[in-house]
Design a protein around this motif. Structure first.
Motif, PDB file in Angstrom:
ATOM      1  N   CYS A 105     -61.034 -96.998   2.344  1.00 32.03           N
ATOM      2  CA  CYS A 105     -60.182 -97.771   1.437  1.00 32.03           C
ATOM      3  C   CYS A 105     -60.428 -97.377  -0.020  1.00 32.03           C
ATOM      4  O   CYS A 105     -59.490 -97.120  -0.771  1.00 32.03           O
ATOM      5  CB  CYS A 105     -60.418 -99.260   1.636  1.00 32.03           C
ATOM      6  SG  CYS A 105     -59.458-100.306   0.516  1.00 32.03           S
ATOM      7  N   SER A 106     -61.703 -97.303  -0.412  1.00 33.38           N
ATOM      8  CA  SER A 106     -62.035 -97.063  -1.815  1.00 33.38           C
ATOM      9  C   SER A 106     -61.874 -95.605  -2.211  1.00 33.38           C
ATOM     10  O   SER A 106     -61.335 -95.299  -3.280  1.00 33.38           O
ATOM     11  CB  SER A 106     -63.471 -97.527  -2.091  1.00 33.38           C
ATOM     12  OG  SER A 106     -63.617 -98.898  -1.810  1.00 33.38           O
ATOM     13  N   PHE A 107     -62.361 -94.694  -1.361  1.00 33.51           N
ATOM     14  CA  PHE A 107     -62.384 -93.277  -1.727  1.00 33.51           C
ATOM     15  C   PHE A 107     -61.255 -92.470  -1.086  1.00 33.51           C
ATOM     16  O   PHE A 107     -60.872 -91.433  -1.608  1.00 33.51           O
ATOM     17  CB  PHE A 107     -63.726 -92.673  -1.327  1.00 33.51           C
ATOM     18  CG  PHE A 107     -64.904 -93.448  -1.847  1.00 33.51           C
ATOM     19  CD1 PHE A 107     -64.881 -94.009  -3.099  1.00 33.51           C
ATOM     20  CD2 PHE A 107     -66.031 -93.650  -1.061  1.00 33.51           C
ATOM     21  CE1 PHE A 107     -65.955 -94.747  -3.589  1.00 33.51           C
ATOM     22  CE2 PHE A 107     -67.111 -94.369  -1.531  1.00 33.51           C
ATOM     23  CZ  PHE A 107     -67.070 -94.928  -2.795  1.00 33.51           C
ATOM     24  N   GLY A 108     -60.740 -92.949   0.058  1.00 30.17           N
ATOM     25  CA  GLY A 108     -59.661 -92.230   0.714  1.00 30.17           C
ATOM     26  C   GLY A 108     -58.280 -92.691   0.305  1.00 30.17           C
ATOM     27  O   GLY A 108     -57.308 -91.947   0.455  1.00 30.17           O
ATOM     28  N   LEU A 109     -58.169 -93.922  -0.223  1.00 27.98           N
ATOM     29  CA  LEU A 109     -56.872 -94.442  -0.640  1.00 27.98           C
ATOM     30  C   LEU A 109     -56.826 -94.779  -2.130  1.00 27.98           C
ATOM     31  O   LEU A 109     -55.879 -94.382  -2.823  1.00 27.98           O
ATOM     32  CB  LEU A 109     -56.527 -95.697   0.181  1.00 27.98           C
ATOM     33  CG  LEU A 109     -56.324 -95.482   1.676  1.00 27.98           C
ATOM     34  CD1 LEU A 109     -56.028 -96.800   2.367  1.00 27.98           C
ATOM     35  CD2 LEU A 109     -55.192 -94.502   1.933  1.00 27.98           C
ATOM     36  N   ALA A 110     -57.810 -95.509  -2.627  1.00 21.97           N
ATOM     37  CA  ALA A 110     -57.780 -95.909  -4.033  1.00 21.97           C
ATOM     38  C   ALA A 110     -57.912 -94.711  -4.963  1.00 21.97           C
ATOM     39  O   ALA A 110     -57.203 -94.623  -5.973  1.00 21.97           O
ATOM     40  CB  ALA A 110     -58.900 -96.920  -4.305  1.00 21.97           C
ATOM     41  N   ALA A 164     -47.909 -85.897  -5.553  1.00 18.07           N
ATOM     42  CA  ALA A 164     -47.941 -86.628  -4.286  1.00 18.07           C
ATOM     43  C   ALA A 164     -48.589 -85.796  -3.188  1.00 18.07           C
ATOM     44  O   ALA A 164     -49.389 -86.317  -2.384  1.00 18.07           O
ATOM     45  CB  ALA A 164     -46.524 -87.030  -3.887  1.00 18.07           C
ATOM     46  N   VAL A 165     -48.264 -84.504  -3.129  1.00 19.69           N
ATOM     47  CA  VAL A 165     -48.840 -83.649  -2.085  1.00 19.69           C
ATOM     48  C   VAL A 165     -50.356 -83.521  -2.273  1.00 19.69           C
ATOM     49  O   VAL A 165     -51.135 -83.622  -1.305  1.00 19.69           O
ATOM     50  CB  VAL A 165     -48.168 -82.261  -2.108  1.00 19.69           C
ATOM     51  CG1 VAL A 165     -48.922 -81.285  -1.216  1.00 19.69           C
ATOM     52  CG2 VAL A 165     -46.721 -82.372  -1.658  1.00 19.69           C
ATOM     53  N   ALA A 166     -50.809 -83.317  -3.504  1.00 20.36           N
ATOM     54  CA  ALA A 166     -52.244 -83.175  -3.754  1.00 20.36           C
ATOM     55  C   ALA A 166     -53.005 -84.452  -3.405  1.00 20.36           C
ATOM     56  O   ALA A 166     -54.073 -84.408  -2.780  1.00 20.36           O
ATOM     57  CB  ALA A 166     -52.479 -82.791  -5.215  1.00 20.36           C
ATOM     58  N   CYS A 167     -52.451 -85.611  -3.777  1.00 23.61           N
ATOM     59  CA  CYS A 167     -53.129 -86.877  -3.481  1.00 23.61           C
ATOM     60  C   CYS A 167     -53.081 -87.198  -1.994  1.00 23.61           C
ATOM     61  O   CYS A 167     -54.031 -87.782  -1.450  1.00 23.61           O
ATOM     62  CB  CYS A 167     -52.493 -87.998  -4.296  1.00 23.61           C
ATOM     63  SG  CYS A 167     -52.726 -87.815  -6.076  1.00 23.61           S
ATOM     64  N   ALA A 168     -51.990 -86.826  -1.325  1.00 31.19           N
ATOM     65  CA  ALA A 168     -51.931 -87.037   0.127  1.00 31.19           C
ATOM     66  C   ALA A 168     -52.959 -86.172   0.837  1.00 31.19           C
ATOM     67  O   ALA A 168     -53.543 -86.589   1.849  1.00 31.19           O
ATOM     68  CB  ALA A 168     -50.525 -86.727   0.633  1.00 31.19           C
ATOM     69  N   LEU A 169     -53.206 -84.975   0.336  1.00 33.48           N
ATOM     70  CA  LEU A 169     -54.253 -84.126   0.908  1.00 33.48           C
ATOM     71  C   LEU A 169     -55.624 -84.789   0.787  1.00 33.48           C
ATOM     72  O   LEU A 169     -56.443 -84.713   1.712  1.00 33.48           O
ATOM     73  CB  LEU A 169     -54.261 -82.767   0.218  1.00 33.48           C
ATOM     74  CG  LEU A 169     -53.218 -81.743   0.677  1.00 33.48           C
ATOM     75  CD1 LEU A 169     -53.296 -80.490  -0.184  1.00 33.48           C
ATOM     76  CD2 LEU A 169     -53.430 -81.398   2.146  1.00 33.48           C
ATOM     77  N   VAL A 170     -55.880 -85.428  -0.338  1.00 35.12           N
ATOM     78  CA  VAL A 170     -57.166 -86.114  -0.520  1.00 35.12           C
ATOM     79  C   VAL A 170     -57.323 -87.228   0.511  1.00 35.12           C
ATOM     80  O   VAL A 170     -58.387 -87.380   1.134  1.00 35.12           O
ATOM     81  CB  VAL A 170     -57.274 -86.668  -1.951  1.00 35.12           C
ATOM     82  CG1 VAL A 170     -58.523 -87.527  -2.101  1.00 35.12           C
ATOM     83  CG2 VAL A 170     -57.310 -85.536  -2.964  1.00 35.12           C
ATOM     84  N   ALA A 171     -56.267 -88.028   0.720  1.00 35.16           N
ATOM     85  CA  ALA A 171     -56.345 -89.126   1.696  1.00 35.16           C
ATOM     86  C   ALA A 171     -56.558 -88.595   3.106  1.00 35.16           C
ATOM     87  O   ALA A 171     -57.396 -89.111   3.866  1.00 35.16           O
ATOM     88  CB  ALA A 171     -55.079 -89.973   1.616  1.00 35.16           C
ATOM     89  N   ALA A 172     -55.794 -87.565   3.494  1.00 36.20           N
ATOM     90  CA  ALA A 172     -55.914 -87.023   4.845  1.00 36.20           C
ATOM     91  C   ALA A 172     -57.284 -86.391   5.070  1.00 36.20           C
ATOM     92  O   ALA A 172     -57.924 -86.605   6.115  1.00 36.20           O
ATOM     93  CB  ALA A 172     -54.807 -86.000   5.094  1.00 36.20           C
ATOM     94  N   CYS A 173     -57.752 -85.612   4.124  1.00 35.94           N
ATOM     95  CA  CYS A 173     -59.053 -84.947   4.280  1.00 35.94           C
ATOM     96  C   CYS A 173     -60.192 -85.955   4.246  1.00 35.94           C
ATOM     97  O   CYS A 173     -61.214 -85.760   4.924  1.00 35.94           O
ATOM     98  CB  CYS A 173     -59.232 -83.890   3.190  1.00 35.94           C
ATOM     99  SG  CYS A 173     -58.087 -82.487   3.333  1.00 35.94           S
ATOM    100  N   ALA A 174     -60.038 -87.032   3.484  1.00 38.69           N
ATOM    101  CA  ALA A 174     -61.072 -88.071   3.482  1.00 38.69           C
ATOM    102  C   ALA A 174     -61.176 -88.739   4.845  1.00 38.69           C
ATOM    103  O   ALA A 174     -62.282 -89.016   5.334  1.00 38.69           O
ATOM    104  CB  ALA A 174     -60.772 -89.095   2.395  1.00 38.69           C
ATOM    105  N   ALA A 175     -60.034 -89.009   5.480  1.00 39.18           N
ATOM    106  CA  ALA A 175     -60.061 -89.609   6.824  1.00 39.18           C
ATOM    107  C   ALA A 175     -60.718 -88.667   7.825  1.00 39.18           C
ATOM    108  O   ALA A 175     -61.534 -89.088   8.656  1.00 39.18           O
ATOM    109  CB  ALA A 175     -58.639 -89.954   7.263  1.00 39.18           C
ATOM    110  N   ILE A 176     -60.383 -87.380   7.761  1.00 41.66           N
ATOM    111  CA  ILE A 176     -60.997 -86.406   8.667  1.00 41.66           C
ATOM    112  C   ILE A 176     -62.488 -86.301   8.403  1.00 41.66           C
ATOM    113  O   ILE A 176     -63.303 -86.246   9.333  1.00 41.66           O
ATOM    114  CB  ILE A 176     -60.315 -85.039   8.504  1.00 41.66           C
ATOM    115  CG1 ILE A 176     -58.846 -85.130   8.932  1.00 41.66           C
ATOM    116  CG2 ILE A 176     -61.033 -83.970   9.315  1.00 41.66           C
ATOM    117  CD1 ILE A 176     -58.049 -83.879   8.637  1.00 41.66           C
ATOM    118  N   ARG A 177     -62.855 -86.277   7.150  1.00 43.30           N
ATOM    119  CA  ARG A 177     -64.281 -86.149   6.785  1.00 43.30           C
ATOM    120  C   ARG A 177     -65.093 -87.344   7.278  1.00 43.30           C
ATOM    121  O   ARG A 177     -66.192 -87.171   7.837  1.00 43.30           O
ATOM    122  CB  ARG A 177     -64.386 -86.015   5.259  1.00 43.30           C
ATOM    123  CG  ARG A 177     -65.816 -86.001   4.711  1.00 43.30           C
ATOM    124  CD  ARG A 177     -66.542 -84.732   5.111  1.00 43.30           C
ATOM    125  NE  ARG A 177     -67.854 -84.631   4.514  1.00 43.30           N
ATOM    126  CZ  ARG A 177     -68.943 -85.242   4.938  1.00 43.30           C
ATOM    127  NH1 ARG A 177     -68.854 -86.063   5.970  1.00 43.30           N
ATOM    128  NH2 ARG A 177     -70.104 -85.068   4.358  1.00 43.30           N
TER     129      ARG A 177
END
Length: 316
Positions: A170-175, A194-207
């Motif tokens: 929630c804090s690091f993958g979305l906020a 939007a694409v760069a920030c979506a990559l951060v959310a997706a990679c955070a979930a995978i990580r």
């Protein structure tokens, strides 16, 4: 051979002549029992279960043989016997009042990190990106505090680990992506941000998912941890790093891919053990130009992963 044919003939006997209007005592039973009795009457299986109706005792039929030929409706699967669920305590070990208070304190730090992440999202939506970035930095502090307290107080548990992982998402993958997206508004195209920030959310979930199921290494991280990536993004927004918007978008995307990479990155405990003279350079640099010093530290840490990976392959 004769015995098996006799069994087949008796199984295929169909009871006829029963009118729909006749009331049977089993009509007052629950639905699943009526269905089972109807199937047994239809195929004549109730005759096999009663020796007085002419079943040859030499067949050796028992209840299991009869139930094996009863058709099963896909709409009503057979009722399986389910074991009673056992209550698993959230806090393993001795459950005294003192340990419960310690356990509550640790989880309060985790929830504080979660709430600060939500606050960062609200502030970013209102345009207060710097305040939102400061909330993310506070999230990083509480995220490190809950793990340290859990180990120090002896209340580490699988529940706490899962809570920490969900709060990190929630804090690091979305906020963090939301705050970065709000900070990039107006400097780059909306689609690129939007694409760069979506990559951060997706990679955070995978990580985070990979971290939960992977064996732990006491020396190195496998990829940049989400906490450190969020800290880098938050400090970048807070200090207002003076770089073009396209460079920022490329850096955000590079940081996202670094989270899911297999490069080894040193943990903070190993960095603290570095010689003291190595810490003089960033301290002096921060006094001269904090923005340039921060950028050099981030680039150096990102490059250290591929360097360590090449070194391990050569020594292997």
């Amino acid at each position: 051979m004769r015995r098996s044919s006799t069994f087949a003939r008796q199984v295929l006997l169909v009871r006829v002549g029963r009118r729909d209007g006749d009331l049977h005592p089993t009509d007052l039973t629950p639905t699943e029992h009526r269905y089972a009795d109807r199937q047994r009457r239809r195929y004549g299986l109730d005759r096999l279960s009663r020796p007085t109706l002419g079943v040859d005792p030499t067949l050796g039929l028992d209840r299991a043989d009869i139930d094996a030929v009863v058709p099963v409706s896909p709409a009503m699967p057979p009722m399986a016997q389910v074991d009673e669920a056992r209550s698993i305590p959230l806090l393993p070990g001795e459950r005294t009042m003192v340990r419960r208070m310690k356990f509550g304190l640790v989880n309060a730090c985790t929830l504080a990190s979660l709430m600060l992440g939500m606050l960062a999202i609200f502030l970013a939506m209102q345009g207060e990106v710097r305040m939102a970035a400061l909330c993310l930095i506070a999230c990083v502090g509480f995220d490190g505090l809950d793990g340290a307290l859990a180990r120090r107080l002896g209340v580490a548990s699988p529940f706490g680990a899962q809570m920490d992982s969900l709060a990190d998402m929630c804090s690091f993958g979305l906020a963090a992506p939301v705050v970065v997206y709000a900070s990039l508004a107006g400097s780059v195209s909306t689609a690129a941000a939007a694409v760069a920030c979506a990559l951060v959310a997706a990679c955070a979930a995978i990580r985070l998912a990979r971290f939960n199921v992977s064996p732990k290494d006491g020396r190195f991280f496998c990829g940049v941890p989400t906490t450190m990536a969020a800290a880098v993004l938050a400090v970048t927004v807070a200090i207002g790093l003076p770089v073009p918007g396209a460079v920022l978008v490329a850096g955000v995307a590079l940081l996202a891919f670094a989270m899911v990479s297999s490069f080894p990155y040193a943990k903070l405990a190993r960095l603290v053990k570095l010689p003291p003279w190595l810490w003089l350079a960033p301290v002096i640099g921060a006094l001269v130009d904090i923005r340039l010093t921060f950028a050099l530290i981030v680039v150096g840490y990102l490059v250290s992963g591929p360097v360590l990976w090449l070194r391990q392959r050569r020594t292997a």
